[in-house]
Design a protein around this motif. Structure first.
Motif, PDB file in Angstrom:
ATOM      1  N   MET A   1       0.761  -1.286   0.232  1.00 16.89           N
ATOM      2  CA  MET A   1       0.484   0.104  -0.275  1.00 16.89           C
ATOM      3  C   MET A   1       1.018   1.180   0.007  1.00 16.89           C
ATOM      4  SD  MET A   1      -2.135   0.806   3.544  1.00 16.89           S
ATOM      5  CE  MET A   1      -3.122   2.417   3.361  1.00 16.89           C
ATOM      6  N   LEU A   3       1.570   5.519   0.780  1.00 19.90           N
ATOM      7  CA  LEU A   3       1.782   5.473   1.999  1.00 19.90           C
ATOM      8  C   LEU A   3       0.583   6.623   1.733  1.00 19.90           C
ATOM      9  CD1 LEU A   3       5.129   6.119   4.152  1.00 19.90           C
ATOM     10  CD2 LEU A   3       2.353   5.158   4.552  1.00 19.90           C
ATOM     11  N   GLY A   6      -3.368   6.878   2.244  1.00 27.99           N
ATOM     12  CA  GLY A   6      -4.172   7.312   3.120  1.00 27.99           C
ATOM     13  C   GLY A   6      -5.505   8.086   3.039  1.00 27.99           C
ATOM     14  N   GLU A   7      -6.367   7.646   4.001  1.00 29.04           N
ATOM     15  CA  GLU A   7      -7.567   8.256   3.881  1.00 29.04           C
ATOM     16  C   GLU A   7      -7.367   9.745   5.105  1.00 29.04           C
ATOM     17  OE1 GLU A   7     -10.455   6.135   5.674  1.00 29.04           O
ATOM     18  OE2 GLU A   7     -10.115   4.885   3.953  1.00 29.04           O
ATOM     19  N   LEU A   8      -8.643  10.035   4.157  1.00 20.60           N
ATOM     20  CA  LEU A   8      -8.738  12.213   5.226  1.00 20.60           C
ATOM     21  C   LEU A   8      -8.863  11.417   6.919  1.00 20.60           C
ATOM     22  CD1 LEU A   8      -9.562  15.172   3.424  1.00 20.60           C
ATOM     23  CD2 LEU A   8      -7.148  14.385   4.355  1.00 20.60           C
ATOM     24  N   PRO A   9      -7.820  12.228   7.817  1.00 15.71           N
ATOM     25  CA  PRO A   9      -8.494  11.873   9.742  1.00 15.71           C
ATOM     26  C   PRO A   9      -9.690  12.250   9.357  1.00 15.71           C
ATOM     27  CG  PRO A   9      -6.547  12.456   9.138  1.00 15.71           C
ATOM     28  CD  PRO A   9      -7.002  12.469   7.988  1.00 15.71           C
ATOM     29  N   TYR A  12      -9.714  12.542  13.652  1.00 15.15           N
ATOM     30  CA  TYR A  12      -8.836  13.186  14.189  1.00 15.15           C
ATOM     31  C   TYR A  12      -8.942  15.006  13.934  1.00 15.15           C
ATOM     32  CZ  TYR A  12      -4.149  15.726  14.333  1.00 15.15           C
ATOM     33  OH  TYR A  12      -2.991  16.720  15.047  1.00 15.15           O
ATOM     34  N   LEU A 253      14.803  14.702  13.826  1.00 17.68           N
ATOM     35  CA  LEU A 253      13.534  15.222  12.506  1.00 17.68           C
ATOM     36  C   LEU A 253      13.939  17.174  11.968  1.00 17.68           C
ATOM     37  CD1 LEU A 253      10.094  14.968  15.259  1.00 17.68           C
ATOM     38  CD2 LEU A 253      10.641  13.503  12.836  1.00 17.68           C
ATOM     39  N   GLU A 300       0.179  19.658  22.619  1.00 21.75           N
ATOM     40  CA  GLU A 300       0.829  20.262  21.402  1.00 21.75           C
ATOM     41  C   GLU A 300       0.828  21.454  21.435  1.00 21.75           C
ATOM     42  OE1 GLU A 300       0.646  20.457  18.109  1.00 21.75           O
ATOM     43  OE2 GLU A 300       0.917  18.783  17.525  1.00 21.75           O
TER      44      GLU A 300
ATOM     45  N   PHE B  93      -1.654  10.634  16.952  1.00 26.49           N
ATOM     46  CA  PHE B  93      -1.511  11.060  16.102  1.00 26.49           C
ATOM     47  C   PHE B  93      -0.884  12.206  15.781  1.00 26.49           C
ATOM     48  CE2 PHE B  93      -3.686  12.511  11.674  1.00 26.49           C
ATOM     49  CZ  PHE B  93      -3.562  11.485  11.082  1.00 26.49           C
ATOM     50  N   ASP B  94      -1.212  12.842  16.928  1.00 25.26           N
ATOM     51  CA  ASP B  94      -0.178  14.480  16.829  1.00 25.26           C
ATOM     52  C   ASP B  94       1.217  14.111  16.417  1.00 25.26           C
ATOM     53  OD1 ASP B  94      -2.429  16.227  16.915  1.00 25.26           O
ATOM     54  OD2 ASP B  94      -2.875  15.937  19.188  1.00 25.26           O
ATOM     55  N   LEU B  97       2.591  12.534  13.399  1.00 19.02           N
ATOM     56  CA  LEU B  97       2.522  13.366  12.214  1.00 19.02           C
ATOM     57  C   LEU B  97       3.456  14.126  12.409  1.00 19.02           C
ATOM     58  CD1 LEU B  97       0.392  14.915  10.324  1.00 19.02           C
ATOM     59  CD2 LEU B  97      -0.505  16.731  12.129  1.00 19.02           C
ATOM     60  N   GLY B  99       5.928  13.451  12.856  1.00 16.69           N
ATOM     61  CA  GLY B  99       7.478  12.900  11.517  1.00 16.69           C
ATOM     62  C   GLY B  99       7.499  13.909  10.502  1.00 16.69           C
ATOM     63  N   ILE B 108       0.675  21.925   8.127  1.00 12.46           N
ATOM     64  CA  ILE B 108       0.407  20.303   7.804  1.00 12.46           C
ATOM     65  C   ILE B 108      -0.587  20.800   6.483  1.00 12.46           C
ATOM     66  CG2 ILE B 108       0.920  18.639   9.844  1.00 12.46           C
ATOM     67  CD1 ILE B 108      -1.832  19.334   9.884  1.00 12.46           C
ATOM     68  N   GLU B 110      -2.714  18.391   3.489  1.00 16.65           N
ATOM     69  CA  GLU B 110      -3.551  16.824   3.629  1.00 16.65           C
ATOM     70  C   GLU B 110      -3.406  15.445   2.955  1.00 16.65           C
ATOM     71  OE1 GLU B 110      -7.088  16.621   0.522  1.00 16.65           O
ATOM     72  OE2 GLU B 110      -8.106  17.874   1.249  1.00 16.65           O
ATOM     73  N   LYS B 111      -2.034  16.341   2.256  1.00 16.38           N
ATOM     74  CA  LYS B 111      -0.947  14.459   1.788  1.00 16.38           C
ATOM     75  C   LYS B 111      -0.167  14.656   3.278  1.00 16.38           C
ATOM     76  CE  LYS B 111       3.404  13.181  -0.238  1.00 16.38           C
ATOM     77  NZ  LYS B 111       4.292  14.463  -0.758  1.00 16.38           N
ATOM     78  N   LEU B 113      -1.763  14.402   6.179  1.00 17.62           N
ATOM     79  CA  LEU B 113      -2.990  13.755   6.743  1.00 17.62           C
ATOM     80  C   LEU B 113      -2.809  12.148   6.522  1.00 17.62           C
ATOM     81  CD1 LEU B 113      -5.394  16.507   7.187  1.00 17.62           C
ATOM     82  CD2 LEU B 113      -3.957  15.360   9.266  1.00 17.62           C
ATOM     83  N   ARG B 114      -3.020  12.363   4.877  1.00 22.77           N
ATOM     84  CA  ARG B 114      -3.121  10.770   4.575  1.00 22.77           C
ATOM     85  C   ARG B 114      -2.079  10.169   4.589  1.00 22.77           C
ATOM     86  NH1 ARG B 114      -7.903  10.960   0.527  1.00 22.77           N
ATOM     87  NH2 ARG B 114      -7.539  13.203   0.289  1.00 22.77           N
ATOM     88  N   ILE B 115      -0.836  10.372   3.999  1.00 25.75           N
ATOM     89  CA  ILE B 115       0.939   9.807   4.927  1.00 25.75           C
ATOM     90  C   ILE B 115       0.229   8.883   6.451  1.00 25.75           C
ATOM     91  CG2 ILE B 115       2.719   9.597   5.286  1.00 25.75           C
ATOM     92  CD1 ILE B 115       2.895  11.364   2.378  1.00 25.75           C
ATOM     93  N   ASP B 117      -2.095   8.707   8.585  1.00 22.22           N
ATOM     94  CA  ASP B 117      -3.588   7.994   8.372  1.00 22.22           C
ATOM     95  C   ASP B 117      -3.289   6.042   8.048  1.00 22.22           C
ATOM     96  OD1 ASP B 117      -6.385   7.361   7.895  1.00 22.22           O
ATOM     97  OD2 ASP B 117      -5.612   6.843   6.713  1.00 22.22           O
ATOM     98  N   ALA B 118      -2.148   6.497   6.834  1.00 21.33           N
ATOM     99  CA  ALA B 118      -1.534   5.182   6.124  1.00 21.33           C
ATOM    100  C   ALA B 118      -0.590   4.712   7.066  1.00 21.33           C
ATOM    101  CB  ALA B 118      -0.683   5.404   4.386  1.00 21.33           C
ATOM    102  N   ALA B 119       0.192   5.085   7.672  1.00 18.83           N
ATOM    103  CA  ALA B 119       0.529   4.678   8.661  1.00 18.83           C
ATOM    104  C   ALA B 119       0.097   4.001   9.858  1.00 18.83           C
ATOM    105  CB  ALA B 119       1.641   5.835   9.203  1.00 18.83           C
ATOM    106  N   LYS B 121      -2.295   2.631   9.625  1.00 19.13           N
ATOM    107  CA  LYS B 121      -2.875   1.232   8.793  1.00 19.13           C
ATOM    108  C   LYS B 121      -1.736   0.139   9.322  1.00 19.13           C
ATOM    109  CE  LYS B 121      -7.606   3.263   6.759  1.00 19.13           C
ATOM    110  NZ  LYS B 121      -7.322   4.586   7.493  1.00 19.13           N
ATOM    111  N   GLN B 152       8.191   9.801   8.337  1.00 22.95           N
ATOM    112  CA  GLN B 152       9.146  10.641   7.991  1.00 22.95           C
ATOM    113  C   GLN B 152       9.957  10.182   6.468  1.00 22.95           C
ATOM    114  OE1 GLN B 152      11.398  11.007  11.547  1.00 22.95           O
ATOM    115  NE2 GLN B 152      13.426  12.025  10.114  1.00 22.95           N
TER     116      GLN B 152
END
Lengths: 356, 273
Positions: A1, A3, A6-9, A12, A253, A300, B93-94, B97, B99, B108, B110-111, B113-115, B117-119, B121, B152
C-alpha cells in the motif's frame, strides 16, 4: 500500500476543531471582556457608548477622554502583558523541559526589581508626591525603566552564558535561575536597608506590577515586541513539538535543538524584560496560564502556544478589571490579585501531579 | 549501496569510543548492531544521522556525504527512534504527525494527514489515534515512535534497542511490522540489540562491536559459538529450531567455558527425566 493512499482522518480533524473552537472562543471572550473592562470603574460607561466611542463615534467628550486616555490603554496593556508573559512562560516550560519554568524562574523579574531599586535608591529617581490618588510616583520613570531593563538583560545574559558552559542542560538553567533570583532579592533587601522612607515606598510601589502605569508610547513599544515574540513562537510551533518529543528525536527530525533553545530563551527573556521594566513584577501569569491551557487542550504546541497567548490576555485583563473594582474606590495593582489567584491554582496543579 | 561508513572515529572528551568503523548497507536490509553494554552501539547509531558528530570518517547516505547535507535533508533520508521515548499530553495522531516535520513548510497539508493515516493502518495501531500518549503502554509508545520515524519517509531507519523494554508479544509484533515495512518499502533498518535470538530471527546482517571497533560484520554465517564467546565472553551453544538458529548461553561456573560439555549433558539429563 502506498503511503499517500491514506484517507483524510476525519476523527482527528474533528478533535482538532474543538481546540480551534476553544481558541476562537477565547478571542471572543477577550473582546467582550475588553468592552466590560472599559465600561466599569469609578465612572460607569454604558457598553453601547464604549463600543460607539471605540469605533470613533464621539458620544460625549467626557467618555472620549476617559476611554482613550485611561481605560483603553490600561486594558490593552493588560492584554499585551498577559499575552507576552504567558507566551514567554509556555516557551520556557518547553525549552527548559520543566513545569516550574516561567519568565520568573529565570530570575528576570527579580533582576528588574533590583534594577528599579538601584535607580530609585542610588540614582534618586523616587519621589513622594501627593496626587489625587495619594500615590507614590517615580519622578524619572524612564531612567528607572532603563535601569530595570538593563538588569533584566544582565540576568538573561548570565543565564545564557551558564547554559552555554553546561551545553544548555535544562536543569542547570533552572537552578541557575533560582540562584540568580535569590541573589537579586538579597540585592534589593540590601539597598532597601539603606533607603529612606520615600525611596523605600517608591521601590515597593514599583515592585507591585501595575498595568495602569503605561501610556500609549510605552504600550506601543510593548505591543510591538510582544506581537513579534508571539509570531516567533507560533512560527516555531512544530520545532517546539519536536523538542518536547526529546532532544534526540528533535534532532532526528531536522531541528537544531541547541540553537532553538538559545533563540527561544533570548526572545522570551526580551519580552519579559520589556514588560517587567515598564510594569513591574506581575507574577504567576507566565506560570499558571500555560498550565491551565495544557489541562484543557493538551501539550500540542500548535494549539498550546496560541491558546496560552489568548488565555494570558483574558486572565490578566479579567484580573485587572477585578482588581480595579474589588476594593473600590481603591484600585489594587493587578500583581497582588494575580499572586492571590495564582498561588492556589499552582498548588492545585502540583497536587494533581500533572507532568509539565 | 544506501549507506556506507568509512574509517569512522568518534571521541568523547578525548576518549576513543569508536575507531576504524567501516561497513555498508543495501536497501531492503535489516542490520543488527550487537555487542556488550557500553561498547558504543548507540554511539555508532547516532553517528549515522549526525546526532553525534564523528571526529574522523565519512558517512555516505544515498550517495551524499552526510556532513554536506543540512539537518532537514538528513531528516528526510534517515529516521531515528531513541531508546527512551518522551511522552506528553497529546494524541497518538499528533505524535506521529510530528514525523512530517522535515516535509512541513508553514503548516501540514492534506498529504501529510493521509500519510499519517496510512501509517496508522500499516502499523495496525488505528485504535491509538486519539489516545493520549502519556497513557500508552511501553509497546504502544514504541510503535507510535517507530510510526513517527516511518512517516518521515526515510530511506534508512535507525532504531536504538527497539525491543529492550518490551514483553515477548510486543517484541514480536514490533519486529514483524518492521520486517513488513522493510519488504514493502525497500528501506534499510539499522538497529542495536541485546537479544541475539531476536537479532538472528529478524536481521539479515550483523555487526559485532568489540574494543571500539567492528569485530566481525556479515550475514548469519558469522554467528558462531566462538564468535559470540569472543565478543561477550560467555560460552554458548547454538542450536537450530525450524531452521532458525537459537543461541543458548551456558554457565560460567568454571570461568573458561570448560563447563560447556558438562552443562549440556546436565541439561539433557534433566530433560530426559
Amino acid at each position: 500500500m502506498h503511503l499517500a493512499d491514506g484517507e483524510l482522518p476525519h476523527d482527528y480533524l474533528g478533535y482538532t476543531y474543538q481546540k480551534v473552537l476553544f481558541i476562537l472562543g477565547g478571542i471572543v471572550l477577550l473582546f467582550v471582556l475588553l468592552i466590560v473592562s472599559i465600561a466599569v470603574g469609578a465612572v460607569s460607561i454604558p457598553p453601547v457608548d464604549v463600543i460607539m466611542t471605540l469605533i470613533g463615534q464621539n458620544v460625549t467628550d467626557k467618555w472620549d477622554r476617559i476611554i482613550w486616555n485611561i481605560r483603553l490603554p490600561q486594558a490593552l496593556t493588560a492584554i499585551v502583558a498577559g499575552a507576552g508573559l504567558s507566551v514567554a512562560g509556555v516557551a520556557m516550560q518547553s525549552i527548559l523541559r520543566n513545569p516550574l519554568a516561567s519568565p520568573f524562574t529565570l530570575g528576570i523579574s527579580n533582576a528588574g526589581a533590583f534594577g528599579a531599586a538601584v535607580a530609585v535608591i542610588i540614582f534618586g529617581t523616587g519621589l513622594m508626591t501627593s496626587t489625587t490618588a495619594g500615590a507614590v510616583v517615580i519622578n524619572n520613570p524612564y531612567l528607572t525603566t532603563i535601569t530595570a531593563f538593563a538588569f533584566c538583560m544582565l540576568a538573561t545574559v548570565a543565564i545564557i552564558a551558564i547554559a552555554k558552559i553546561k551545553a544548555s542542560s535544562p536543569e542547570v538553567v533552572v537552578l541557575a535561575g533560582v540562584a540568580l533570583s535569590s541573589l537579586f532579592t538579597a540585592g534589593v533587601m540590601f539597598l532597601q536597608y539603606f533607603a529612606d522612607d520615600t525611596q523605600l515606598a517608591a521601590v515597593v510601589h514599583w515592585t507591585f506590577g501595575d498595568v495602569g502605569r503605561a501610556g500609549w508610547p510605552e504600550l506601543t513599544l510593548m505591543a510591538v515586541i510582544t506581537i513579534a515574540a508571539c509570531i516567533y513562537f507560533v512560527a516555531n510551533r512544530w520545532n517546539y513539538n519536536a523538542m518536547d518529543a526529546g532532544d534526540e528525536t528533535a534532532r532526528a527530525l531536522g531541528v537544531n535543538v541547541e540553537r532553538l533553545r538559545n533563540a527561544g530563551m533570548v526572545v522570551a527573556a526580551l519580552v519579559t524584560s520589556v514588560l517587567v521594566s515598564f510594569l513591574g513584577v506581575i507574577g504567576f501569569v507566565g506560570l499558571v496560564c500555560p498550565h491551565m491551557v495544557r489541562r484543557i487542550i493538551g501539550d500540542e504546541q500548535r494549539y498550546l502556544i496560541p491558546g496560552s497567548i489568548v488565555m494570558g490576555a483574558v486572565l490578566l485583563l479579567a484580573s485587572d478589571t477585578v482588581a480595579r473594582l474589588i476594593l473600590a474606590p481603591y484600585v489594587l495593582p493587578v500583581a497582588i490579585l494575580t499572586a492571590f489567584m495564582g498561588a492556589p491554582i499552582f498548588i492545585y496543579l502540583l497536587l494533581r501531579g500533572h507532568h509539565r | 549501496m544506501i549507506l556506507s561508513v568509512d574509517e569512522l572515529q568518534f571521541l568523547y572528551r578525548n576518549t576513543k569510543i569508536l575507531d576504524d568503523i567501516a561497513f555498508s548497507i543495501s536497501e531492503g536490509e535489516i542490520v543488527a548492531i550487537l555487542g556488550p553494554n557500553g561498547v558504543g552501539k548507540t554511539t555508532l547509531l547516532k553517528c549515522l544521522n549526525r546526532i553525534l558528530v564523528p571526529k574522523e570518517g565519512v558517512v555516505t547516505v544515498c550517495g551524499d556525504p552526510i556532513a554536506s547535507l543540512g539537518l532537514m535533508e538528513v531528516a528526510r533520508r534517515i529516521g531515528y527512534v531513541p531508546q527512551r521515548v518522551e511522552t506528553g499530553r497529546l494524541t497518538g495522531f499528533d505524535a506521529v504527525l510530528l514525523g512530517r516535520r522535515p516535509h512541513i513548510g508553514w503548516d501540514i497539508t492534506e498529504k501529510d494527514l493521509r500519510i499519517v493515516d496510512a501509517a496508522f493502518k500499516k502499523f495496525m495501531i488505528d485504535h491509538l489515534r486519539l489516545h493520549s500518549i502519556d497513557e500508552m503502554s511501553g509497546g504502544e509508545l514504541q510503535l507510535i515512535a517507530i510510526a513517527r520515524a516511518f512517516v518521515q519517509e526515510p530511506k534508512i531507519l535507525l532504531l536504538d534497542e527497539p525491543t529492550s523494554a518490551l514483553d515477548l508479544k510486543n517484541q514480536v509484533e514490533i519486529l514483524d511490522r518492521i520486517r513488513n515495512i522493510v519488504t514493502d518499502h525497500r528501506i534499510a533498518v539499522v538497529m542495536t540489540m541485546h537479544d541475539l535470538n531476536t537479532a538472528l530471527r529478524y536481521a539479515d546482517r550483523f555487526i559485532f562491536l568489540k574494543d571500539q571497533s567492528i569485530h566481525t560484520y556479515g550475514d548469519r554465517s558469522i554467528i558462531t559459538e566462538n564468535e559470540i564467546e569472543a565478543v561477550y565472553g560467555v560460552p554458548v551453544q547454538i542450536g537450530e529450531l525450524w531452521g532458525v538458529p537459537c543461541v543458548i548461553p551456558l554457565c560460567l561456573c568454571n570461568g573458561n567455558g570448560n563447563g560447556k560439555e558438562e552443562e549440556r549433558d546436565d541439561m539433557i539429563h534433566k530433560k530426559e527425566n
